[in-house]
Design an enzyme around this catalytic site. Structure first.
Site: not given
Ligand code: PRP
Length: 179
Positions: A42, A98-99, A102, A151, A158, A164
């Site tokens: 999301k 993507e937001d 990580d 963080f 979120d 969010r």
């Molecule tokens: C977050 C973000 C990416 C992912 C990145 O999503 O939006 O999709 O983590 O992490 P990575 O590079 O370590 O794979 P999340 O799983 O937190 O879901 P959300 O977007 O619904 O908060």
């Protein structure tokens, strides 16, 4: 500003200015073509909405929802599709939105998955990237900001589904997630 926020890391104005720059670069690169923006739910909702409106290039929008197996805080690299695209992507120019990147494991899996579907091209636009946290090499063409491995919440990001809706990216007070 909610009292749980320690400080603003990237302001609303800084985000808007950077999104405009990214949109200008994307418009130049995709001149004469159409883009299928694929938002990864999301967290991508805010950047998806703002980027789509900042672009002059004609776009369609679709969304995927994925969940990574493993612990809640660090993705394992094994991804399960909760919601797939509504249409096929053969010969389409895909731009993942993507937001945050990580570890990079989610996108690494998504890129492999999407490339197997026969698109014309696949690129990535991420508002945030944590270079120190990345576990895989990823070709990310458009990045808003590289940030330290802290963080962050807001603008789609979120903590336990909250924050969010904040218009900025901020740091959460450590006591909030330590408890
Ligand atoms: C977050 C973000 C990416 C992912 C990145 O999503 O939006 O999709 O983590 O992490 P990575 O590079 O370590 O794979 P999340 O799983 O937190 O879901 P959300 O977007 O619904 O908060």
């Amino acid at each position: 500003m909610p009292p749980e926020i320690e400080k603003v890391l990237i302001s609303e104005k800084e985000i808007a200015d950077r999104v405009a720059e990214l949109a200008a670069a994307i418009d130049r690169d995709y001149a004469g073509r159409e883009i299928l923006l694929v938002g990864v739910l999301k967290g991508a909702v805010m950047i998806m909405a703002d980027l789509a409106r900042a672009l002059s290039t004609p776009v369609s929008m679709d969304f995927m929802a994925v969940s990574s197996y493993g612990s809640a805080t660090s993705s394992s690299g094994v991804v399960r599709i909760l919601k797939d695209l509504d249409r096929d992507v053969v010969d389409k120019h895909i731009l993942f939105v993507e937001d945050i990147i990580d570890s990079g494991l989610t996108l690494s899996w998504l890129l492999r998955n999407m490339n197997s579907r026969g698109p014309a091209s696949v690129e990535v636009c991420a508002l945030l990237r944590k270079p120190d946290a990345m576990k895989v090499e990823l070709p990310v063409k458009y990045v808003g900001f590289d940030i330290a491995s802290e963080f962050v919440v807001g603008y789609g990001l979120d903590y336990a589904e909250r924050y969010r809706d904040l218009p900025f990216v901020g740091l959460l007070k450590p006591e909030v997630y330590a408890t």
